[in-house]
Design an enzyme around this catalytic site. Sequence first.
Site, PDB file in Angstrom:
ATOM      1  N   HIS A 413       0.820  -1.211   0.000  1.00 30.66           N
ATOM      2  CA  HIS A 413       0.000   0.000   0.000  1.00 30.66           C
ATOM      3  C   HIS A 413       0.854   1.261   0.000  1.00 30.66           C
ATOM      4  CE1 HIS A 413       0.557   1.025   4.330  1.00 30.66           C
ATOM      5  NE2 HIS A 413       0.585  -0.277   4.523  1.00 30.66           N
ATOM      6  N   CYS A 432       2.559  -4.858   7.164  1.00 36.44           N
ATOM      7  CA  CYS A 432       2.309  -4.640   5.740  1.00 36.44           C
ATOM      8  C   CYS A 432       3.490  -3.923   5.098  1.00 36.44           C
ATOM      9  CB  CYS A 432       1.024  -3.849   5.543  1.00 36.44           C
ATOM     10  SG  CYS A 432      -0.482  -4.821   5.815  1.00 36.44           S
TER      11      CYS A 432
END
Length: 520
Positions: A413, A432
Amino acid sequence: MMRLTIVFFSSLLLLVSTPLFADKTLKDSLNTLSSSGTLHAAFSTQRFYDTTTSGFVWNEVMLAELNQAIELSETHGLMPSDYHQRDLLADQLSHAERDILATDAYLSLAGHLLGGKLNPVTMEPTWTVKGRERDLVDYLKISLQDKSIAYSLEQLAPQQTSYRALRDSLSFYQSMTVADELEEIPAGVLLKPSMRGLRVIQLRRRIQLIENSKATDESELYDDPLIYAVKRFQKSNNLEPDGVVGTATLAALNRSQQDRINQIRVNLERWRWLPDDLGPRHILVNIANYQLNANGSDNNSQQHEVVVGKTYRQTPVFSATMSYVVLNPWWETPNKLARVDLLPKFQKDPGVVSKLGYQIIDNTGIILNNDEIDWSKYSSKHFPFRVRQQPGTQNAMGQVKLIFPNKHDVYLHDTPARELFNKTRRDFSSGCIRVKNPIDLVQWALTNNPEGSREKINELLESGKETIINLKSRIPVHLIYLTVIAGTEAQSIRFIDDIYARDGRVLNALNIPPEHIMNQ
């Protein structure tokens, strides 16, 4: 070929299938060696002799070639002693024992070159990458028939240029003599530009050795050329390139010859866990190097710097398949992160909730009024809410996220904290992977989609609405962990920081004899 043995029992005629051995001593020796635990690939060795009718298969020429291949296993970071090296040369071995041990040695070494000595799942419990596979019993039969023992073993090792670069560097360090090593630079005050002294001379010698330089400058002044060399070293090792020799830089500089050998051996093993083909278009993330490579054909490839998980929230190693991307995403905050990270911020400043665009949802699905929540009543153990963040410039996901569904809830992301990409060490996330220039990566991922033009992507982003785009062509994503990598120059490699301290466990396991690994 099998023979049928007739057995009479209780007036019933039974047909029992037993192996046909050309020599009874071969069968007896195989049973003895197998039951004693001497064989490392006992099942495959048994299957080999069960399915061959030629009896003894190793002649002196092929044995000599096998012994040479066993010796060369050290150049792959393996240990020749794991493959009956000493036993095969022993005079007291019978013909049958030598034949069986040679077969077992070949199959063991072949298996280790093909898929690694260690089971990657025991080293990386999250591992899901499907490694290389082959019927090694049939492969050995063909190799014996073709009289290509050493060549066939070499062909089982990874053929990637990165593996060869690591192997060449391993041979270089293994060839170094004790005289080539230098004394460690002793601990002391920070070494800074313009300083003078013996430690500066030792620093210069160490840098010259690392860069394989023929220079013989013995100046005790920490001058500009040495500053630039130290910065090059720091950057290569993923250390802050400030030219100041502190604790981390000193430890990296003082790595011994054996330290470097060990680190290369660990990473050669990790390469053997990987498949030959990662996919015609794939994404490869090296967690330890904070780098993402989006690899495609026809020069359609990209490289991105990334931020990975903190040491106490490590990004896991695994493979999955990217299936969709999200533009202007809502962020559904993981419950643990909301309880542990966000709640203290909300308690300190309740205004942060609305300022950063968070929605608080109760257990019945009702969106609550942020101004009416008394955060002092709640704790990490009592937190009956869902927290999500609306799209926008403050969203923790940034403008986009790229999803490859997995049980770890890890994905790629964007991030509003783009200043983190200016740092050399980038382990700041909660697991992440934050990507620099993520819109470029989205466009690469959408190559085969009608929405894949930059104009269309920008149009969707400017709408401010969450948009999900399913990929027409799914993309394999591989998250790996390598602490020695091929450099930008031919035959060069880079040693980088073992940020999660994972190398030691792999090294210790590599040094354990195969029979002990099998019994664990």
